[in-house]
Write a protein that holds these residues in place. Structure first.
Motif, PDB file in Angstrom:
ATOM      1  N   SER A  78       0.858  -1.186   0.000  1.00  0.00           N
ATOM      2  CA  SER A  78       0.000   0.000   0.000  1.00  0.00           C
ATOM      3  C   SER A  78       0.893   1.234   0.000  1.00  0.00           C
ATOM      4  O   SER A  78       2.004   1.222   0.553  1.00  0.00           O
ATOM      5  N   HIS A 111     -13.580  -6.905  -3.062  1.00  0.00           N
ATOM      6  CA  HIS A 111     -13.995  -7.492  -1.789  1.00  0.00           C
ATOM      7  C   HIS A 111     -15.510  -7.674  -1.759  1.00  0.00           C
ATOM      8  O   HIS A 111     -16.035  -8.736  -1.430  1.00  0.00           O
ATOM      9  N   TYR A 123      -2.725   1.128  -3.923  1.00  0.00           N
ATOM     10  CA  TYR A 123      -1.883  -0.067  -3.801  1.00  0.00           C
ATOM     11  C   TYR A 123      -1.061  -0.231  -5.077  1.00  0.00           C
ATOM     12  O   TYR A 123      -1.447   0.263  -6.142  1.00  0.00           O
ATOM     13  N   SER A 169     -10.180 -10.855   0.187  1.00  0.00           N
ATOM     14  CA  SER A 169      -9.634  -9.899   1.163  1.00  0.00           C
ATOM     15  C   SER A 169      -8.221  -9.526   0.789  1.00  0.00           C
ATOM     16  O   SER A 169      -7.459 -10.329   0.254  1.00  0.00           O
ATOM     17  N   CYS A 170      -7.898  -8.310   1.150  1.00  0.00           N
ATOM     18  CA  CYS A 170      -6.574  -7.776   0.843  1.00  0.00           C
ATOM     19  C   CYS A 170      -5.671  -8.019   2.055  1.00  0.00           C
ATOM     20  O   CYS A 170      -6.016  -7.627   3.172  1.00  0.00           O
ATOM     21  N   PRO A 171      -4.501  -8.647   1.859  1.00  0.00           N
ATOM     22  CA  PRO A 171      -3.633  -8.966   3.004  1.00  0.00           C
ATOM     23  C   PRO A 171      -2.821  -7.775   3.515  1.00  0.00           C
ATOM     24  O   PRO A 171      -2.067  -7.910   4.475  1.00  0.00           O
ATOM     25  N   VAL A 172      -2.983  -6.638   2.878  1.00  0.00           N
ATOM     26  CA  VAL A 172      -2.179  -5.462   3.234  1.00  0.00           C
ATOM     27  C   VAL A 172      -3.096  -4.447   3.908  1.00  0.00           C
ATOM     28  O   VAL A 172      -4.240  -4.267   3.478  1.00  0.00           O
ATOM     29  N   SER A 173      -2.570  -3.774   4.943  1.00  0.00           N
ATOM     30  CA  SER A 173      -3.459  -2.876   5.688  1.00  0.00           C
ATOM     31  C   SER A 173      -3.958  -1.750   4.773  1.00  0.00           C
ATOM     32  O   SER A 173      -3.256  -1.296   3.868  1.00  0.00           O
ATOM     33  N   ALA A 174      -5.170  -1.333   5.071  1.00  0.00           N
ATOM     34  CA  ALA A 174      -5.918  -0.473   4.148  1.00  0.00           C
ATOM     35  C   ALA A 174      -5.161   0.791   3.761  1.00  0.00           C
ATOM     36  O   ALA A 174      -4.528   1.438   4.581  1.00  0.00           O
ATOM     37  N   GLY A 175      -5.212   1.104   2.485  1.00  0.00           N
ATOM     38  CA  GLY A 175      -4.579   2.324   1.997  1.00  0.00           C
ATOM     39  C   GLY A 175      -5.473   2.951   0.948  1.00  0.00           C
ATOM     40  O   GLY A 175      -6.432   2.353   0.491  1.00  0.00           O
ATOM     41  N   GLY A 235      -7.804   2.091  -3.710  1.00  0.00           N
ATOM     42  CA  GLY A 235      -8.525   1.460  -2.596  1.00  0.00           C
ATOM     43  C   GLY A 235      -9.965   1.169  -2.993  1.00  0.00           C
ATOM     44  O   GLY A 235     -10.552   0.167  -2.577  1.00  0.00           O
ATOM     45  N   ASP A 278       2.822  -0.467   3.801  1.00  0.00           N
ATOM     46  CA  ASP A 278       2.697  -1.846   4.276  1.00  0.00           C
ATOM     47  C   ASP A 278       2.810  -2.729   3.044  1.00  0.00           C
ATOM     48  O   ASP A 278       2.690  -2.236   1.911  1.00  0.00           O
TER      49      ASP A 278
END
Ligand code: 2HG
Ligand code: ZN
Length: 462
Positions: A226, A263, A278, A269-275, A256, A309
């Motif tokens: 992200s 989703h 990406y 699901s995205c394995p990276v914390s929300a941004g 995003g 992230d």
């Protein structure tokens, strides 16, 4: 049966001609269902000789021909109009991989071969056919050549054009031109094949091709990160280019919003914390140390703050899961809403400012629209798709393309013009460029029977 249909039937036989409305339904409309047409019939020749005979026959009888491959195009370039007078010529039965040369690294295929089948044939001899796009399970070799398709590997390997070594084409009057040479170097006269690549079947029909293959990377590293904003994504691109060189094959920007759609509609699901944004990056090499190099870039990027992230795939499955987040965007968008698509090219350093300006222009003129933006950042190609909320598609095109023009961009990076962008193209290309295009069209298809109304306006040619 009319005389024309009887004549076509005599050429292609019972397996080669569809006239029943229900059998023709899938050939009559594009997959986005934006351009419903009504074919005169669907011819499905199985050899180059049959294609040639169909073309000669249609030329003689003044029948317009619309070539069609996998019908996965985004611009309505492969479907007929609603007059009931245009013949769809499907290349689907010309589906043989004719040969592979492992040493010379070439593959010869008929134009109805599905892209994935050609990729698999190359992999079987440890070679890579790097043309890769979400529709590769249905798109065909003839279709990707006729549209000069891009996809996710252009950054490293170029557009489809750069993979084409030789072509066989059938001209509007049926003349077969065989240029199926396997040569890397060939400066003997006009490189005529170039005018059939990306001209969407408006000049002739591609029946077979010799494609260049590449060494198959034995290691592949795929990562999703992200980033705070598009400028940071470009800073990360520079870091990656400096440290990974030309091992980078894909550098995809994903908003995003796009991740949210995937989703919502596919439960991914995205394995990276929300941004807000990406980047999906992939690198490949045949020598060791690639993963360590990617990790180093990742560390540096975190240190610089251009990456917030990230996740590096630990297995082939994880890599494919990351790619699913990217490849499902188009289908998620279709499930979410109607959309007005833009497939724009912008000089890469200007992309952050383009996004700001395009957003502001939409706010001013089409308030309340949502934008699904993603694309091939490494190539400067964005898909800037506006989810419609009661606005006219033409207005939205005009607003976005005006901003594209201000940055010296292009209104079609990889999807082509088809019928969707004909009016916009006429507005955006200079008069001399349009004169030259008409000269080429008139020289090769003087009667205007090839794929009418695609790229060039129907008014000018029929
Ligand atoms: C992609 O990059 C395709 O996935 C489709 O070019 C883009 O849906 C689109 O607009
Ligand atoms: Zn794309």
């Amino acid at each position: 049966m009319s005389d024309v249909l009887a004549g076509l039937y005599a050429i292609v036989g019972p397996k080669g001609l569809l006239t029943d409305q229900s059998e023709m339904a899938a050939y009559a409309i594009d997959w986005r269902k934006l351009f419903p047409g009504k074919p005169l019939a669907v011819a499905r020749p199985s050899t180059t000789a049959e294609v040639s005979a169909v073309m000669a026959f249609c030329h003689h009888h003044g029948v317009a021909v619309v070539p069609q491959g996998g019908n996965t195009g985004m611009a309505g370039g492969a479907v007929p109009d609603a007059s009931g007078r245009e013949l769809v010529l499907s290349l689907a039965r010309m589906n043989h991989v004719r040969g592979i040369d492992q040493v010379g690294m070439t593959l010869e295929a008929e134009s109805g071969v599905v892209l994935q089948t050609a990729q698999d044939a190359a992999l079987a001899v440890n070679r890579l056919l790097p043309i890769s796009l979400a529709a590769e399970g249905s798109a065909t070799i003839g279709g990707v050549i006729s549209t000069n398709a891009g996809g996710v590997n252009v950054l490293r390997y170029g557009m489809t054009r750069s993979m084409v070594l030789g072509l066989e084409v059938v001209l509007p009057d049926g003349l077969v031109v065989d240029g199926l040479r396997q040569l890397r170097k060939d400066n003997a006269g006009y490189d005529w094949k170039q005018i059939f690549i990306g001209t969407e079947g408006t000049l002739g029909i591609v029946t077979a091709a010799v494609l260049r293959l590449m060494p198959r990377p034995t290691q592949r590293v795929t990562a999703l990160v992200s980033v705070p904003d598009p400028q940071a994504a470009l800073d990360f691109l520079v870091l990656a280019q400096d440290n990974l060189g030309d091992t980078i094959s894909a550098f995809e920007l994903i908003s995003g919003f796009s991740i949210g759609l995937v989703h919502e509609h596919f439960g991914l699901s995205c394995p990276v914390s929300a941004g807000e944004w990406y980047v999906l990056i992939e690198a490949g090499a045949t020598i060791s140390g690639l993963r360590e190099a990617v990790e180093t870039v990742f560390e540096k990027a975190l240190g610089q703050g251009c990456v917030l992230d990230g996740a590096i795939a630990e297995s082939v499955q994880q890599a494919s899961d990351l790619w699913m987040l990217r490849e499902r965007i188009t289908e998620s968008e279709a499930k979410e809403s109607k959309s007005v698509k833009h497939d724009v090219s912008i000089p890469i350093p200007s992309i952050p400012q383009f996004l700001i300006d395009a957003g502001q222009a939409l706010e001013r003129h089409a308030n309340g629209t949502r934008v699904n933006c993603f694309g091939h950042l490494g190539d400067g190609n964005l898909h800037y798709n506006v989810l419609i909320a009661g606005h006219d598609a033409k207005d939205i095109n005009r607003i976005v393309h005006d901003v594209v023009d201000r940055f010296g961009g292009s209104i079609s990076a990889e999807h082509g013009i088809g019928q969707y962008r004909v009016d916009e193209l006429a507005l955006r290309r200079s008069e001399p460029e349009q004169v030259l295009a008409r000269m080429i069209k008139t020289a090769i298809d003087p009667v205007g029977l090839m794929n009418p109304g695609k790229i060039l306006s129907r008014r000018e040619f029929r």
